[in-house]
Design a protein around this motif. Structure first.
Motif, PDB file in Angstrom:
ATOM      1  N   LEU A 169      40.336  51.250  33.283  1.00 17.60           N
ATOM      2  CA  LEU A 169      41.380  50.299  32.489  1.00 17.60           C
ATOM      3  C   LEU A 169      42.336  50.000  33.578  1.00 17.60           C
ATOM      4  N   VAL A 170      42.917  51.340  33.805  1.00 20.70           N
ATOM      5  CA  VAL A 170      43.829  51.325  35.211  1.00 20.70           C
ATOM      6  C   VAL A 170      43.856  50.755  36.585  1.00 20.70           C
ATOM      7  N   GLN A 171      42.494  51.035  36.954  1.00 20.01           N
ATOM      8  CA  GLN A 171      41.909  50.689  38.326  1.00 20.01           C
ATOM      9  C   GLN A 171      41.978  49.868  38.442  1.00 20.01           C
ATOM     10  N   ASP A 172      42.083  49.130  39.682  1.00 19.46           N
ATOM     11  CA  ASP A 172      41.936  48.154  40.840  1.00 19.46           C
ATOM     12  C   ASP A 172      41.507  47.459  40.483  1.00 19.46           C
ATOM     13  N   MET A 173      40.965  46.222  40.730  1.00 16.95           N
ATOM     14  CA  MET A 173      39.843  44.719  40.708  1.00 16.95           C
ATOM     15  C   MET A 173      39.451  45.256  42.309  1.00 16.95           C
ATOM     16  N   PRO A 174      38.274  44.932  42.228  1.00 16.03           N
ATOM     17  CA  PRO A 174      37.391  45.191  43.481  1.00 16.03           C
ATOM     18  C   PRO A 174      37.865  43.917  43.954  1.00 16.03           C
ATOM     19  N   ALA A 175      38.170  44.104  45.156  1.00 12.06           N
ATOM     20  CA  ALA A 175      38.793  42.869  46.857  1.00 12.06           C
ATOM     21  C   ALA A 175      38.131  41.817  46.734  1.00 12.06           C
ATOM     22  N   PHE A 176      36.669  41.691  46.113  1.00 11.13           N
ATOM     23  CA  PHE A 176      35.733  40.460  46.367  1.00 11.13           C
ATOM     24  C   PHE A 176      36.691  39.512  45.413  1.00 11.13           C
ATOM     25  N   CYS A 177      36.691  40.013  44.218  1.00 10.17           N
ATOM     26  CA  CYS A 177      36.850  38.669  42.940  1.00 10.17           C
ATOM     27  C   CYS A 177      38.812  39.477  42.313  1.00 10.17           C
TER      28      CYS A 177
END
Length: 195
Positions: free
Chosen positions: A164-172
């Motif tokens: 849950l602390v990971q960044d959202m992927p750039a494409f979305c």
């Protein structure tokens, strides 16, 4: 964990305090949608269906045919969409969402991917999605990528907290309904770990 809808007053208060422009955009859109629902509820009449179908129902008109199809349940337990074969056009409901994080908590991601593959085989020219702008068939691959990337993030994560602390992927990252991203991760994690 699925978030329950907030009362309109709480959404308005949350919007007034939100500083992040992207979250303000999402809250504004959601608040407007919930206001429309609240206005419609007093005049809504529930009615049982007159016609049901299992996989396919054809409506033959004098100028064209329309087909109501279902390939199973992906976004929800039973997804159906309206397909115009001659035009290569489909009204996909929430099976396809464009530039919008799809809520996955009522569906089956694996089945959803299989359904998307079958829809892709229809070679659609035009898609009217459940959320987002009218688009081409390329949107199918974009949504499939979203589901696959989130599933891979879950597989690679050591714990829910780490996930849950990971960044959202750039494409979305610019898609609407950004808070749903973390809800989807949590749903997929709980599903993968039978929680």
């Amino acid at each position: 964990m699925r978030t329950q809808p907030m009362p309109l007053e709480k959404m308005e208060a949350a919007l007034a305090q939100e500083q992040d422009p992207r979250l303000r955009r999402d809250l504004t859109a959601y608040l407007n949608e919930m206001r429309q629902v609240a206005n419609a509820l007093p005049i809504l009449t529930l009615r049982l269906p007159d016609v049901t179908f299992e996989q396919r129902l054809v409506f033959a008109g004098s100028k064209r045919a329309a087909v109501l199809l279902t390939f199973g349940g992906g976004h929800s337990p039973s997804d159906a969409f309206l397909y115009f074969p001659e035009e290569g056009l489909a009204f996909m409901s929430d099976l396809i969402q464009v530039d919008f994080h799809p809520a996955m908590h009522d569906g089956d991601p694996g089945e959803w991917l299989q359904i998307l593959a079958r829809v892709e085989a229809l070679q659609l020219n035009t898609i009217v999605p459940g959320h987002g702008p009218v688009c081409s068939g390329q949107a199918i691959g974009q949504l499939a990528q979203y589901i696959q990337v989130l599933a891979q993030m879950v597989e690679d994560a050591g714990s829910l907290e780490e996930l849950l602390v990971q960044d959202m992927p750039a494409f979305c990252a610019s898609w609407q309904a950004a808070p749903i991203f973390k809800e989807n991760l949590e749903f997929l994690y709980q599903r993968a770990h039978n929680l």
